[in-house]
Design an enzyme around this catalytic site. Sequence first.
Site, PDB file in Angstrom:
ATOM      1  CE  LYS A 159      -4.187   1.594   0.088  1.00 40.49           C
ATOM      2  NZ  LYS A 159      -5.463   0.990  -0.251  1.00 40.49           N
ATOM      3  CB  SER A 230      -3.696  -1.018  -3.066  1.00 40.70           C
ATOM      4  OG  SER A 230      -4.252  -2.199  -3.599  1.00 40.70           O
TER       5      SER A 230
END
Length: 371
Positions: A159, A230
């Site tokens: 992330k 992400s």
Amino acid sequence: MQAFVHRLSMRHPGDVSSLDALLAQERLAVADIVAVIGKTEGNGGVNDFTRGYFTQSLMALLARHGGEPAEALLRRIPCVLSGGCEGVLSPHYLVIGRRRAAASSRGPALAVGVAMSEPVPPQDVGRAAHIASVAQTVRRAMADAALERPDQVHLVQLKVPALTMATLNPLRAAGLAPVSDDPNKAMALSRVAGAFGVALALGETTLDAEALADAALRDFGCFSHRASVSSGVEVACNEVIVLGMSQAWQGPLRIAHRAMADALDAPAVHDVLDELGLLKGRLQPAAEDAARVAGVLVKCEPDRRGHVRGQRHTMLDDTDINAQRHIRGAVGGLVAGLLGDGRVFVSGGAEHQGPDGGGLIAVIAAAEALA
């Protein structure tokens, strides 16, 4: 060391009741949890706040059960969330942990490592410095998992930060240029930095960080085979989860992965399921084999050339539905159909993550003899 994975469903983006029950029953301890990967039902874009809502709910629950402040938990437990549960995709999350193994037998078995970087300055997001930061963090996560060689790594789940107008405007006022004035493009370039950082750490490229930054969204022949990235406004640093196989780890869990050449690459999905002994000549796993699946993680991307296997697609031309929502629904349906289960983590935005127009799939499952 032994890894464990609990795949838990959610009724809404703040629902952590299944984990609450496990903790109350003392089936796992907060201290053993090292990472969470989840699929929420938001839009998956810059303004998808379902990811932050889940993270807030999760950390409050863990703080209540473990006595550790939520702020401290946020600094040690990566929480990688992907928004968008289009089609048959079902909201769920994987609680990943590790504990000292009681058995004396050795692997190979699933190995898990995590690491977090220092906060990434907004002016560095998506640039060479960001790539270098990710590479360093991936190496730390590999060391945390006691994975000594890149070929032991099957998946690096990351992330990385996203930029919004709230961060872009102060940058410009300070005379600092962001990687892009468009939050959506900046989000894509942040994901690219994550992918190239993984490629750098795993030796998948001979280019340095500066050259990789120049290749961003230009040279799609340059990609990582094992990165799934992400980007979100709920994080300020690089959160890294490394999953691999090691003789030094014990337990029933195994992981296998494949690159997906395109959105129709059912054979890649089949090969992963077959490698883990889940199909046994069937089109879908039987109930007893499906029960061995602990997690399915997929990365995908609309082919930017506008066609799949020579046939035109309309994902990039649709102004009603974002292309990433199209591709998540399409590839999610493909994988869920072969698996017989909608609890599939499918993340779009696969720039430089797998072949152009394709992506990757990784499956975690218990070995049959130990299920």
